[in-house]
Scaffold this motif. Structure first.
Motif, PDB file in Angstrom:
ATOM      1  N   ALA A   1       0.821  -1.207   0.000  1.00  0.00           N
ATOM      2  CA  ALA A   1       0.000   0.000   0.000  1.00  0.00           C
ATOM      3  C   ALA A   1       0.856   1.260   0.000  1.00  0.00           C
ATOM      4  CB  ALA A   1      -0.929  -0.005   1.215  1.00  0.00           C
ATOM      5  N   HIS A   2       1.939   1.258   0.777  1.00  0.00           N
ATOM      6  CA  HIS A   2       2.786   2.450   0.887  1.00  0.00           C
ATOM      7  C   HIS A   2       3.954   2.444  -0.092  1.00  0.00           C
ATOM      8  CE1 HIS A   2       0.918   4.107   4.549  1.00  0.00           C
ATOM      9  NE2 HIS A   2       0.685   2.839   4.847  1.00  0.00           N
ATOM     10  N   ALA A   3       4.302   1.290  -0.641  1.00  0.00           N
ATOM     11  CA  ALA A   3       5.475   1.212  -1.521  1.00  0.00           C
ATOM     12  C   ALA A   3       5.146   1.453  -2.983  1.00  0.00           C
ATOM     13  CB  ALA A   3       6.151  -0.152  -1.370  1.00  0.00           C
ATOM     14  N   ALA A   4       3.932   1.111  -3.408  1.00  0.00           N
ATOM     15  CA  ALA A   4       3.561   1.271  -4.816  1.00  0.00           C
ATOM     16  C   ALA A   4       3.648   2.741  -5.219  1.00  0.00           C
ATOM     17  CB  ALA A   4       2.145   0.755  -5.046  1.00  0.00           C
ATOM     18  N   GLY A   5       4.423   3.009  -6.262  1.00  0.00           N
ATOM     19  CA  GLY A   5       4.617   4.379  -6.717  1.00  0.00           C
ATOM     20  C   GLY A   5       5.788   5.087  -6.064  1.00  0.00           C
ATOM     21  N   LEU A   6       6.312   4.527  -4.965  1.00  0.00           N
ATOM     22  CA  LEU A   6       7.447   5.153  -4.275  1.00  0.00           C
ATOM     23  C   LEU A   6       8.736   4.383  -4.485  1.00  0.00           C
ATOM     24  CD1 LEU A   6       6.314   6.411  -0.741  1.00  0.00           C
ATOM     25  CD2 LEU A   6       6.854   7.745  -2.776  1.00  0.00           C
ATOM     26  N   LEU A   7       8.690   3.072  -4.302  1.00  0.00           N
ATOM     27  CA  LEU A   7       9.903   2.258  -4.397  1.00  0.00           C
ATOM     28  C   LEU A   7      10.019   1.620  -5.775  1.00  0.00           C
ATOM     29  CD1 LEU A   7      10.021   0.399  -0.951  1.00  0.00           C
ATOM     30  CD2 LEU A   7      10.863   2.677  -1.546  1.00  0.00           C
TER      31      LEU A   7
ATOM     32  N   ALA B   1      -0.117   6.680  -3.370  1.00  0.00           N
ATOM     33  CA  ALA B   1       0.676   7.325  -4.420  1.00  0.00           C
ATOM     34  C   ALA B   1      -0.093   7.508  -5.722  1.00  0.00           C
ATOM     35  CB  ALA B   1       1.959   6.540  -4.676  1.00  0.00           C
ATOM     36  N   LEU B   2      -1.097   6.658  -5.979  1.00  0.00           N
ATOM     37  CA  LEU B   2      -1.845   6.748  -7.234  1.00  0.00           C
ATOM     38  C   LEU B   2      -3.000   7.742  -7.179  1.00  0.00           C
ATOM     39  CD1 LEU B   2      -1.608   3.013  -8.077  1.00  0.00           C
ATOM     40  CD2 LEU B   2      -1.226   4.785  -9.784  1.00  0.00           C
ATOM     41  N   GLY B   3      -3.325   8.238  -5.995  1.00  0.00           N
ATOM     42  CA  GLY B   3      -4.282   9.325  -5.886  1.00  0.00           C
ATOM     43  C   GLY B   3      -5.735   8.968  -6.128  1.00  0.00           C
TER      44      GLY B   3
END
Length: 379
Positions: free
Chosen positions: A187-193, A220-222
Motif C-alpha cells: 500500500a505504501h510502496a507502490a509508486g514510491l519504491l 501514491a496513485l491518488g
C-alpha cells in the motif's frame, strides 16, 4: 485511539482547520496525485458516461468491462501476470487469504504488519506465528524448527507506512524453503519504491513466483480502491473462493475508468521522487545533529518520537507557530502516538525551511535521543 480532527484538504500542500489554512506534511498522498487536475477530469467524465455504481456483485450482473481493462493496465504496469480490483486496499489481503486457505501449515507474520494483514492471517486456516520486526534470523529459526515438510507463507508490509522501514524481502526468500509463499502488502510502496514505481518487490529484485502483492490506489496513485497482483491461477481462486470479492459491490466503475489516467500521471510524477528523497535525507541529517533519532529510509517519511508529553506539546506549539498542522499520528496497532511527516514534490524550499525551523527549535545541537527514537531507528 480516537478520530482525528476534521480537516479539509484544499490543495496539494494545505489543509483547512477551523477556518484557517495550515501547511500540511501529513497523510499518504505521496505524490499529491489526489489533487491532479487530469485525474479529477477523468473521474468526472467517467461518472457522466458510466455512472457511479454497478449495484451488484461481479459474480452476477456487476462485472463492468471497465474492470477488466483497468486490471490489464495494472498488471502491465506492475509487471504481474494478473490483477484483480477490490473495493478497498484493506480488503485485498483478506481476499487473498480467503483464496489461499488450506494451502499452508504455518503463517509467519511480522509483528509490525498492518492490521489488515493481521486480520488476513486469520482466514488462512492455519496456525499463525508472529516474528520480530524485519528479523531474518528469526524467520530462519522458524524454518529450521518446522523441518522440510512445512508449507509456509510469510506475511509482511513491503514498506511500513508508520515509519518508512522496508521489509528485507530478498533475505526472506533466501532463508525460506523453495515452496514457501510471500504475501506482501505494498500500500505504501507502490509508486514510491523501485525504478519504475512497482514497489518493494521491484526494489528487492525478487521474482513474482509464489508471491502475491496487494496494494491500494488511494496513496501514491491518488485514487481509491484495492488491487491484488498475482498469477492467473491465484486470481481465479480469489474470484471463486473469496467472500470479500464476490460478496459485495465492487469498486465504482468511474474509479476503474480513471486507473489509466492515474498510471499516466504516476509515470510523469516519478522523476520528482529524487528531489523529495534528497530533501528528506537532508532533514533527517539535521534532526540527528539536533539529537533526534530517525530511521533512514528510501521513503519520504520522517517519524519523530517525543521523549514525553511535555516535549510533544512543545513540538505542536513550534509547528503551529510556523503555520504547520501538527501531523500527530496514532497508527492502528501501535500503543503510542508520534509525529509522522511526509515530504511531497509540491513542497517548496520555503515550506521545508519552515518545517526544519520548527523542529530544530525544540531540540538544539545538544538534544538528547530517547528510547522510542532508538526503536524507530531500528525500524
Amino acid at each position: 485511539m480516537k478520530e482525528g480532527m476534521p480537516l479539509e484538504r484544499v490543495d496539494p500542500v494545505h489543509v483547512r482547520r477551523n477556518g484557517r489554512l495550515w501547511l500540511d506534511f501529513g497523510g499518504c498522498d505521496y505524490l499529491r496525485l489526489a489533487h491532479s487536475p487530469a485525474l479529477r477530469q477523468a473521474l468526472v467524465r467517467a461518472i457522466q458516461t458510466h455512472g457511479w455504481n454497478v449495484a451488484a456483485s461481479r459474480l452476477t450482473t456487476g462485472n463492468h468491462p471497465l474492470y477488466e481493462r483497468a486490471e490489464r493496465k495494472l498488471a502491465r504496469f506492475f509487471g504481474a501476470e494478473a490483477a484483480l480490483l477490490m473495493p478497498t486496499g484493506y480488503t485485498a489481503p483478506l481476499a487473498v487469504a480467503q483464496a489461499l486457505a488450506g494451502m499452508f501449515t504455518l503463517a509467519l507474520v511480522d509483528e509490525e504488519a498492518h492490521v489488515c494483514l493481521q486480520d488476513a492471517a486469520v482466514f488462512l486456516g492455519c496456525p499463525v506465528r508472529v516474528f520480530p520486526h524485519r528479523d531474518v534470523d528469526a524467520v530462519a529459526r522458524w524454518v529450521r524448527r518446522l523441518g522440510p515438510g512445512a508449507r509456509l507463507i510469510l506475511i509482511t508490509d513491503g514498506l511500513f507506512g508508520w515509519n518508512g522501514a522496508v521489509a528485507p524481502l530478498a533475505e526472506y526468500r533466501r532463508v525460506l524453503p523453495r515452496n514457501s509463499w510471500l504475501l506482501v502488502d505494498d500500500a505504501h510502496a507502490a509508486g514510491l519504491l523501485g525504478r519504475r514505481g512497482r514497489g518493494s518487490v521491484e526494489e528487492a529484485g525478487i521474482s513474482r513466483e509464489r508471491l502475491v502483492q496487494t496494494l491500494t490506489l488511494s496513496k501514491a496513485l491518488g485514487l481509491y480502491g484495492g488491487v491484488v497482483l498475482c498469477s492467473r491461477e491465484i486470481r481465479r481462486r480469489v474470484v471463486e473462493r473469496s467472500g470479500c470479492f464476490g460478496g459485495g459491490t465492487p469498486l465504482s466503475p468511474a474509479l476503474a475508468a480513471a486507473v489509466e489516467t492515474a498510471l499516466v500521471e504516476l509515470r510523469r510524477a516519478l522523476p520528482g521522487r529524487r528531489r523529495v528523497l534528497q530533501e528528506a535525507a537532508r532533514l533527517r541529517a539535521r534532526l540527528r545533529a539536533a539529537g533526534w533519532e530517525v530511521l533512514e529510509t528510501p521513503a519520504p517519511i520522517v517519524a519523530l518520537f517525543p521523549a514525553d508529553r511535555r516535549e510533544a506539546r512543545r513540538v505542536i506549539r513550534a509547528l503551529e507557530s510556523e503555520g504547520i498542522h501538527p501531523p500527530w499520528t496514532e497508527y492502528p496497532g501501535r500503543s503510542a502516538g508520534y509525529f509522522r511527516f511526509m515530504l511531497a514534490p509540491a513542497h517548496t524550499a520555503e515550506h521545508l525551511e519552515r518545517l526544519r525551523r520548527a523542529l530544530l527549535s525544540v531540540r538544539g545541537a545538544q538534544g538528547r535521543p530517547d528510547a522510542a527514537g532508538r526503536r524507530a531507528r531500528a525500524g
